[in-house]
Design an enzyme around this catalytic site. Structure first.
Site, short mmCIF file in Angstrom:
data_model
loop_
_atom_site.label_atom_id
_atom_site.label_comp_id
_atom_site.label_asym_id
_atom_site.label_seq_id
_atom_site.Cartn_x
_atom_site.Cartn_y
_atom_site.Cartn_z
CG ASP A 142 32.20 10.89 -2.15
OD1 ASP A 142 32.51 11.36 -3.26
OD2 ASP A 142 32.53 9.74 -1.76
CG ASP B 164 32.43 15.52 -4.85
OD1 ASP B 164 31.31 16.04 -4.84
OD2 ASP B 164 32.62 14.28 -5.01
CG ASP C 259 38.43 30.15 4.18
OD1 ASP C 259 39.22 30.99 4.61
OD2 ASP C 259 37.79 29.36 4.91
CG ASP D 178 42.70 31.14 7.74
OD1 ASP D 178 41.82 30.52 8.33
OD2 ASP D 178 43.92 30.93 7.90
CD GLU E 217 40.12 32.43 11.92
OE1 GLU E 217 39.82 31.42 12.54
OE2 GLU E 217 41.16 32.51 11.23
CG HIS F 66 36.30 25.00 9.74
ND1 HIS F 66 35.90 26.31 9.65
CD2 HIS F 66 37.64 25.01 9.60
CE1 HIS F 66 36.94 27.09 9.45
NE2 HIS F 66 38.02 26.32 9.42
CG ASP F 67 38.73 26.35 13.01
OD1 ASP F 67 39.12 25.35 12.39
OD2 ASP F 67 38.95 27.52 12.64
C1 NOJ Z 1 41.78 29.24 10.91
C2 NOJ Z 1 41.02 28.18 10.20
O1 NOJ Z 1 39.66 28.37 10.46
C3 NOJ Z 1 41.55 26.86 10.69
O2 NOJ Z 1 40.76 25.78 10.30
C4 NOJ Z 1 42.97 26.72 10.22
O3 NOJ Z 1 43.52 25.55 10.77
C5 NOJ Z 1 43.82 27.92 10.64
N1 NOJ Z 1 43.16 29.17 10.49
C6 NOJ Z 1 45.08 27.97 9.84
O4 NOJ Z 1 44.83 28.37 8.53
#
Ligand code: NOJ
Length: 554
Positions: A22, A30, A99, A201, A257, A330-331
């Site tokens: 930030d 940011d 993305d 995505d 993905e 990040h997931d």
């Molecule tokens: C995959 C993304 O990596 C995730 O963070 C997101 O919540 C879902 N697709 C929906 O877009």
């Protein structure tokens, strides 16, 4: 070496901008924060930065719910900031990768606001609308990925709309050529800005099958939508059009993905005759996750399963296509907790995984904080969690009969917020992430685990990553590591992962102990090979300490 493309020789670093840096004191990272750290990223060998979505968004799913595909969310800065980032990165030979979230938009996107008005407006067919069943219930019994029905009733239009993810993320109708054109135009807008590629995505969901009920797999009477819709035949036609209209003719890379695309199917998706340069498939992450179960506990899995998954992907991309090597994003929760038994020293485990990341064949994808060994958090209250999916999982666990305490414990392990706590830069307040109140609490271990402290320490996880990068790019084994073939050795060993990379008369051998105990292995294959690097001092052939990783070369 010259045969390889730029993105095959460097690493890709994934930035989750909200948590990176930030610069304004809002508590939210940011775009200027990313620009500030370009030299740091370069020092890791970064050739591309994958930015998770920075477009305008109501942030129901932290930017994966987009309300304008060609803008910048004010919380992240301005289009000028973005242009500065692209230009400054380029000066350092780093490309920015956007993305693309094209399976769905936000329910606040002007397209959806128009579509939902009635059944005859010009965008009436831009989303997936269906009538209720005769009894008024949803058209099918599909469960959205974040929980609850995948259909939401719209009073205005007197119909249901489909959402694979949250209610606020309506699925776009790819059957409509106007929708496809609008999406391709948005991608081309970013190519015109000079970006170096795209991460695409949730792409396996864009083609919908017949709308029919499935066999319920949980106490809510629903069936997971992934089982019903992922990778529906006909999807590749859409994707080839995507490639023709956007990717072809540009010096970029694309990575889709694609949960649910198996290594055997990879050749249809990647390479000359496929669609993308690379594909994220998840077979090495989803080890032993029973279908329809809550993702909240560690399921027993075998090291041989992990080895088989990695080997299958390496084999599938040996001739055609290329493999994006990753353990974190990040997931996912932080990787050392996932792959090593409880009690393993987290720094040794982080280095062990890094050893695999940099010595398999493919492009390493490093997720922010992975390179300093950031670990999971466990927030004390469900309200402390921001992630929409964590809340969905928590509700589901309650439905399954868990007490609130059990449900919390359950989601703590898998929560995506484990990976989203702010990046740890310094030993100062808030780890140097912000001067304000961070949007998600900073991990309390930041004094020990931060860039500032680790840069000074030759034994740190960060120093180890830098060392690995040197070996992979300019060291004695660089050509082997970039171009050598892959062969798994000792495939039946339940404790140790061993693979050989070879080129001409030379080879490297990566050997990793996935247990938290000392182990022995038959080191006959090593012959006269010498240690190149490792996460423990003075490696001994045939013996490994807990979580020890070593690379030999001959
Ligand atoms: C995959 C993304 O990596 C995730 O963070 C997101 O919540 C879902 N697709 C929906 O877009």
């Amino acid at each position: 070496m010259s045969k390889l493309k730029w993105w095959q020789k460097s690493i890709v670093y994934q930035v989750y901008p909200k948590s990176f840096q930030d610069t304004t004191g809002t508590g939210v990272g940011d775009i200027p924060g990313v620009t500030r750290h370009l030299d740091y990223l370069k020092s890791l060998g970064t050739g591309a930065i994958w930015l998770t979505p920075v477009y305008p968004s109501p942030m129901v799913d932290n930017g994966y719910d987009i309300s304008d595909y060609c803008g910048i969310d004010p919380s992240y800065g301005t289009m000028e900031d973005m242009e500065t980032l692209i230009a400054e990165a380029k000066k350092r030979d780093i490309r920015i990768v956007m993305d693309l979230v094209f399976n769905h938009s936000s329910d606040q996107h002007p397209w959806f606001l128009e579509s939902k008005k009635d059944r005859t407006n010009p965008k009436a067919d831009w989303y997936i609308w269906r009538d209720a069943k005769p009894d008024g219930s949803a058209p099918t019994n599909w469960r959205a990925i974040f929980g609850g029905s995948a259909w939401t009733w719209c009073e205005e239009r007197q119909q249901y709309y489909l959402h694979t993810f949250a209610e606020a993320q309506p699925d776009l109708n790819w059957e409509n050529p106007e929708v496809r054109k609008a999406l391709f135009d948005a991608a081309n807008f970013w190519l015109d800005k000079g970006v170096g590629g795209f991460r695409i995505d949730a792409i396996v969901y864009i083609k919908k099958p017949e709308f029919a009920d499935g066999t319920p797999d949980g106490p809510d009477g629903l069936v997971g939508i992934h089982e019903m819709t992922a990778n529906t035949p006909g999807i590749l036609d859409f994707l080839h059009e995507f490639r023709r209209e956007v990717f072809d003719g540009h010096d970029i890379f694309t990575v889709g993905e694609a949960n649910g695309v198996s290594p055997e199917e990879l050749p249809q998706w990647v390479g000359e005759d496929g669609v993308f340069s690379m594909l994220f498939e998840f077979s090495h992450l989803e080890l032993a996750y029973p279908e329809g179960e809550i993702w909240c506990k560690r399921f027993p899995w075998k090291i041989t399963q992990l080895k088989q998954a990695l080997t299958a992907s390496q084999k599938a991309t040996a001739k055609e296509g290329w493999y994006p090597i990753f353990f974190e994003n990040h997931d996912q929760n932080r990787s050392m907790h996932r792959y090593f038994p409880e009690g393993t020293d987290p720094k040794t485990a982080a280095k062990a995984l890094a050893t695999i990341l940099y010595t398999l064949r493919g492009t390493p994808f490093v997720y922010e904080g992975e390179e300093i060994g950031m670990t999971n958090v466990a927030f004390p209250h469900i309200e402390d969690y921001n992630d929409i999916s964590t809340h969905g999982q928590y509700e589901y666990a309650l439905k399954k009969g868990f007490t609130p305490e059990e449900a919390l414990k359950c989601v703590q392990f898998q929560s995506r917020d484990n990976a989203r706590t702010p990046m740890q830069w310094t030993c100062e307040t808030n780890a140097g992430f912000t001067t304000g109140k961070p949007w998600l609490p900073v991990h309390e271990d930041f004094m020990d685990c931060c860039v500032e402290a680790e840069a000074e320490d030759g034994d740190s996880v960060l120093s180890y990553y830098r060392r690995l990068n040197r070996e992979r790019t300019t060291g004695a084994a660089a050509e082997i590591l970039q171009q050598g073939t892959y062969e798994e050795l000792l495939p039946d060993d339940e404790r140790v992962y061993v693979f050989e990379r070879s080129l001409d008369d030379h080879a490297t051998y990566t050997i990793v102990n996935f247990t938290n105990e000392p182990v022995t292995y038959d080191a006959g294959f090593l012959k006269d090979a010498k240690p190149l690097l490792g996460n423990c001092k003075n490696p001994e052939k045939g013996k490994l300490r807990p979580a020890e990783a070593v690379v030999y070369m001959d």
